[in-house]
Design an enzyme around this catalytic site. Structure first.
Site, PDB file in Angstrom:
ATOM      1  N   SER A 201       5.466   8.922   9.141  1.00  0.00           N
ATOM      2  CA  SER A 201       5.684   9.888  10.222  1.00  0.00           C
ATOM      3  C   SER A 201       5.448   9.226  11.582  1.00  0.00           C
ATOM      4  O   SER A 201       4.767   8.198  11.674  1.00  0.00           O
ATOM      5  CB  SER A 201       4.728  11.063  10.035  1.00  0.00           C
ATOM      6  OG  SER A 201       3.400  10.573  10.077  1.00  0.00           O
TER       7      SER A 201
ATOM      8  N   CYS B 175      14.222  10.975   6.038  1.00  0.00           N
ATOM      9  CA  CYS B 175      14.208  10.719   7.488  1.00  0.00           C
ATOM     10  C   CYS B 175      15.616  10.776   8.043  1.00  0.00           C
ATOM     11  O   CYS B 175      15.788  10.848   9.245  1.00  0.00           O
ATOM     12  CB  CYS B 175      13.579   9.368   7.775  1.00  0.00           C
ATOM     13  SG  CYS B 175      14.599   8.012   7.222  1.00  0.00           S
TER      14      CYS B 175
ATOM     15  N   LYS C 126       0.886  -1.174   0.000  1.00  0.00           N
ATOM     16  CA  LYS C 126       0.000   0.000   0.000  1.00  0.00           C
ATOM     17  C   LYS C 126       0.923   1.223   0.000  1.00  0.00           C
ATOM     18  O   LYS C 126       1.377   1.700   1.039  1.00  0.00           O
ATOM     19  CB  LYS C 126      -0.886  -0.024   1.259  1.00  0.00           C
ATOM     20  CG  LYS C 126      -2.185   0.757   1.173  1.00  0.00           C
ATOM     21  CD  LYS C 126      -2.053   2.228   0.874  1.00  0.00           C
ATOM     22  CE  LYS C 126      -1.557   3.063   2.019  1.00  0.00           C
ATOM     23  NZ  LYS C 126      -1.302   4.475   1.632  1.00  0.00           N
TER      24      LYS C 126
HETATM   25  P1  NAD Z   1       2.716   9.628   6.608  1.00  0.00           P
HETATM   26  O1  NAD Z   1       2.848   9.063   7.974  1.00  0.00           O
HETATM   27  O2  NAD Z   1       1.809  10.774   6.398  1.00  0.00           O
HETATM   28  O3  NAD Z   1       2.208   8.481   5.579  1.00  0.00           O
HETATM   29  C1  NAD Z   1       2.823   7.227   5.521  1.00  0.00           C
HETATM   30  C2  NAD Z   1       1.804   6.192   5.103  1.00  0.00           C
HETATM   31  O4  NAD Z   1       0.765   6.135   6.079  1.00  0.00           O
HETATM   32  C3  NAD Z   1       1.142   6.479   3.767  1.00  0.00           C
HETATM   33  O5  NAD Z   1       1.033   5.283   3.035  1.00  0.00           O
HETATM   34  C4  NAD Z   1      -0.224   7.026   4.155  1.00  0.00           C
HETATM   35  O6  NAD Z   1      -1.224   6.694   3.219  1.00  0.00           O
HETATM   36  C5  NAD Z   1      -0.506   6.340   5.480  1.00  0.00           C
HETATM   37  N1  NAD Z   1      -1.288   7.191   6.377  1.00  0.00           N
HETATM   38  C6  NAD Z   1      -1.228   8.541   6.494  1.00  0.00           C
HETATM   39  N2  NAD Z   1      -2.084   8.965   7.427  1.00  0.00           N
HETATM   40  C7  NAD Z   1      -2.690   7.869   7.919  1.00  0.00           C
HETATM   41  C8  NAD Z   1      -3.690   7.660   8.925  1.00  0.00           C
HETATM   42  N3  NAD Z   1      -4.216   8.680   9.611  1.00  0.00           N
HETATM   43  N4  NAD Z   1      -4.070   6.406   9.193  1.00  0.00           N
HETATM   44  C9  NAD Z   1      -3.546   5.357   8.511  1.00  0.00           C
HETATM   45  N5  NAD Z   1      -2.606   5.501   7.541  1.00  0.00           N
HETATM   46  C10 NAD Z   1      -2.182   6.737   7.256  1.00  0.00           C
HETATM   47  O7  NAD Z   1       4.206   9.951   6.109  1.00  0.00           O
HETATM   48  P2  NAD Z   1       4.654  10.718   4.792  1.00  0.00           P
HETATM   49  O8  NAD Z   1       4.331  12.156   4.943  1.00  0.00           O
HETATM   50  O9  NAD Z   1       4.166   9.999   3.581  1.00  0.00           O
HETATM   51  O10 NAD Z   1       6.240  10.510   4.854  1.00  0.00           O
HETATM   52  C11 NAD Z   1       7.118  11.363   5.536  1.00  0.00           C
HETATM   53  C12 NAD Z   1       7.439  10.845   6.920  1.00  0.00           C
HETATM   54  O11 NAD Z   1       8.019   9.537   6.829  1.00  0.00           O
HETATM   55  C13 NAD Z   1       8.482  11.688   7.635  1.00  0.00           C
HETATM   56  O12 NAD Z   1       8.094  11.844   8.980  1.00  0.00           O
HETATM   57  C14 NAD Z   1       9.749  10.875   7.524  1.00  0.00           C
HETATM   58  O13 NAD Z   1      10.715  11.109   8.524  1.00  0.00           O
HETATM   59  C15 NAD Z   1       9.203   9.493   7.618  1.00  0.00           C
HETATM   60  N6  NAD Z   1      10.134   8.507   7.069  1.00  0.00           N
HETATM   61  C16 NAD Z   1      10.774   7.681   7.935  1.00  0.00           C
HETATM   62  C17 NAD Z   1      11.697   6.776   7.475  1.00  0.00           C
HETATM   63  C18 NAD Z   1      12.416   5.881   8.431  1.00  0.00           C
HETATM   64  O14 NAD Z   1      13.000   4.900   7.992  1.00  0.00           O
HETATM   65  N7  NAD Z   1      12.409   6.162   9.724  1.00  0.00           N
HETATM   66  C19 NAD Z   1      11.965   6.680   6.094  1.00  0.00           C
HETATM   67  C20 NAD Z   1      11.270   7.513   5.221  1.00  0.00           C
HETATM   68  C21 NAD Z   1      10.346   8.436   5.725  1.00  0.00           C
END
Ligand code: NAD
Length: 498
Positions: A231, A286, A178
């Protein structure tokens, strides 16, 4: 749908071996370089998720019983196909995410390394064996879990999915991907190529959508494990909900990564590394080095050339032949969030010494741009010091000594990465021992781990027990069985002893 859209790229789902375009609501996918809508991502719900899970569940027994060498062969072929389609993948990442082509290439290489790691699964799955008593042998077997799920963020449309499904599938699981609804198109190519490599029907399914889709996956009784990257608030939610529903979960979250600059650091090399760490991928990593902790005289030695380097970073559209140094951020809303965090820091007393707010790009006026920005005199407690900005913004915080820098870094709720620039072995050793972060760089600005090492976030950067990648990744996608064996009757042994 937006009035600005031109020809939309189709965004189907892949369910039970077929590409389908469900007639459901959708969310716009932008080309952040131009602000145009380039696709509509279907907002999958229970119907699509159930179809994906049933397909993956039905495909599991035959795939589990396929020997690891045969499963690995699919990934050898997959590697070739990804390489053959390298430019197409890079262009797609660049178009839907806004990475420069150079950055897109780097991210796909990191993904390919994960495919290569999965090709080694026959060795990685081998167990141990020992004669534990007279005539009794004990052996461990590593077996797959069943239906596994990957939920991925927008910032690495190819690399993060490739962290997950090659190793999960090579271990003998079936999988549902997904991807982020902001960047669904690259995932479609990745799935298409794996089918071409010969993956049997139902072994990999692709669903698109947002919260509703995720919630159904988190609660589905036939889903065994969830791998998540995104996130921190969502990572925590995924971990809590998934584990409450009996699933194994690994959930990577956000970060705030500190880079300590000692006065003895090699300044030209540090400037280069710091500006890549802070502004590479427009800061949407990240592992971005988003805060420089300058110790003593380091600030005065570093900042003039760092500011000059940041001012020279050319921002612009990444979807054309002439490439900029840095592309846009993902959406207009995210651009506004980044610039308002900078303005908030300024109101709290910080000094913006290189200002990328309000940057204008003549040939892409509707793109989502922020120029490289440096905010000096940030102090602990300011909002910009606490929040993950996730844009091309570097905070500078001035420290008296190394001890103060380590203590400040260790107060963060996150614990993804940290780095030090110095020529002093003692300082480097002190830092690596004491800093509270899972990935540490010594004269390395972005110490992100590669396929054979785990991606070891700590604290609010990771929820779970087994990290993504490396042997921990294999452990996450397998369960151990320990078999103790004794055979009765002594004839064969008697013959052997003679
Ligand atoms: P996000 O958390 O908004 O979304 C990530 C995933 O979760 C997406 O597939 C989205 O559809 C889903 N999602 C979003 N809101 C949701 C909800 N309320 N309920 C269920 N699913 C939900 O993250 P983003 O903005 O796409 O990515 C950026 C973030 O990812 C940053 O905080 C970054 O630091 C982090 N990140 C972390 C790593 C790591 O390895 N630690 C790597 C890459 C990115």
């Amino acid at each position: 749908m937006s009035a600005t859209m031109t020809a939309l790229t189709p965004c189907p789902m892949f369910l039970d071996g077929k590409w389908i375009q469900p007639n459901i609501s959708s969310t716009p996918v932008f080309n952040p370089s131009t602000g145009e809508v380039i696709a509509e991502c279907p907002a999958g719900g229970a119907a699509e998720v159930n179809a994906a899970v049933e397909s993956a569940h039905a495909a599991f027994p035959a795939w589990r019983d396929t020997p690891p060498m045969e499963r690995a062969r699919v990934f050898f072929k997959y590697r070739q196909l990804v390489e053959a389609n390298f430019d197409r993948l890079c262009k797609c990442v660049s178009r839907e995410h806004g990475k420069t082509l150079v950055e897109a290439r780097g991210s796909i290489f990191r993904g390919i390394e994960n495919i290569e790691y999965a090709c080694g699964i026959p060795s990685l799955l081998m167990g141990d064996t020992l004669e534990i008593a007279r005539g009794v042998d004990c052996e461990t077997m590593n077996q797959p879990l069943g239906v596994c799920v990957g939920i991925t963020p927008f910032n690495f449309p190819a690399m993060v999915p490739l962290w997950m499904f090659p190793v999960a599938l090579a271990c003998g699981n079936t999988f549902i991907l997904k991807p982020s609804e902001k960047v669904p198109l690259t995932a479609n190519i990745l799935v298409e190529l794996l089918q071409e490599a010969g993956l049997p029907k139902g072994v990999l399914n692709l669903v698109h959508g947002g919260r509703e889709c995720v919630d159904t996956l988190l609660r589905h009784p036939k889903v065994k494990a969830i791998s998540f990257v995104g996130s921190t608030p969502i990572a925590k939610y995924i971990y809590e909900t998934g584990t409450q529903h009996g699933k194994r979960v690994q959930a990577n979250g956000g970060a705030k990564n500190y880079i300590v600059i000692m006065p003895d650091a090699d300044m030209p090399k540090t400037v280069e590394a710091l500006s890549t760490a802070a502004f590479g991928c427009a800061g949407e990593r990240c592992m971005a080095g988003s805060t420089a902790l300058t110790v003593g005289a380091a600030a005065d030695k570093l900042l003039p050339s760092l500011v000059e380097a940041a001012r020279n970073i050319r921002v612009g559209p990444t979807d054309r032949t002439a490439q900029p140094d840095m592309g846009p951020v993902i959406t207009a809303a995210h651009r506004d969030k980044v610039t308002s965090l900078v303005s908030g820091g300024e109101k709290e007393g910080a000094k913006v010494i290189c200002d990328g707010r309000g940057v204008k790009i003549a040939d892409a006026p509707k793109g989502f741009y922020v120029g490289a920005t440096i905010v000096d005199h940030v102090v602990d407690g300011m909002n910009i010091a606490k929040e993950e900005v996730f844009g091309p913004v570097l905070n500078v915080m001035r420290m008296d000594d190394l001890n103060m820098a380590i203590e400040l870094a260790n107060r963060s709720n996150y614990g993804n990465g940290a780095a030090i620039f110095t020529q002093n072995g003692n300082a480097a050793r002190e830092f690596k021992q004491r800093v509270k972060a899972g990935m540490v760089g010594i004269n390395v600005g972005v110490p992100a781990t590669m396929a054979m090492f785990p991606f070891t976030g700590w604290d609010e950067s990771f929820y779970g027990d087994l990290h993504i990648q490396g042997r921990e990744g294999v452990q996450f996608f397998t369960q151990q069985k320990v078999v103790s064996t004794r055979w009765f009757g002594g004839n064969v042994g008697d013959v052997w002893r003679k």
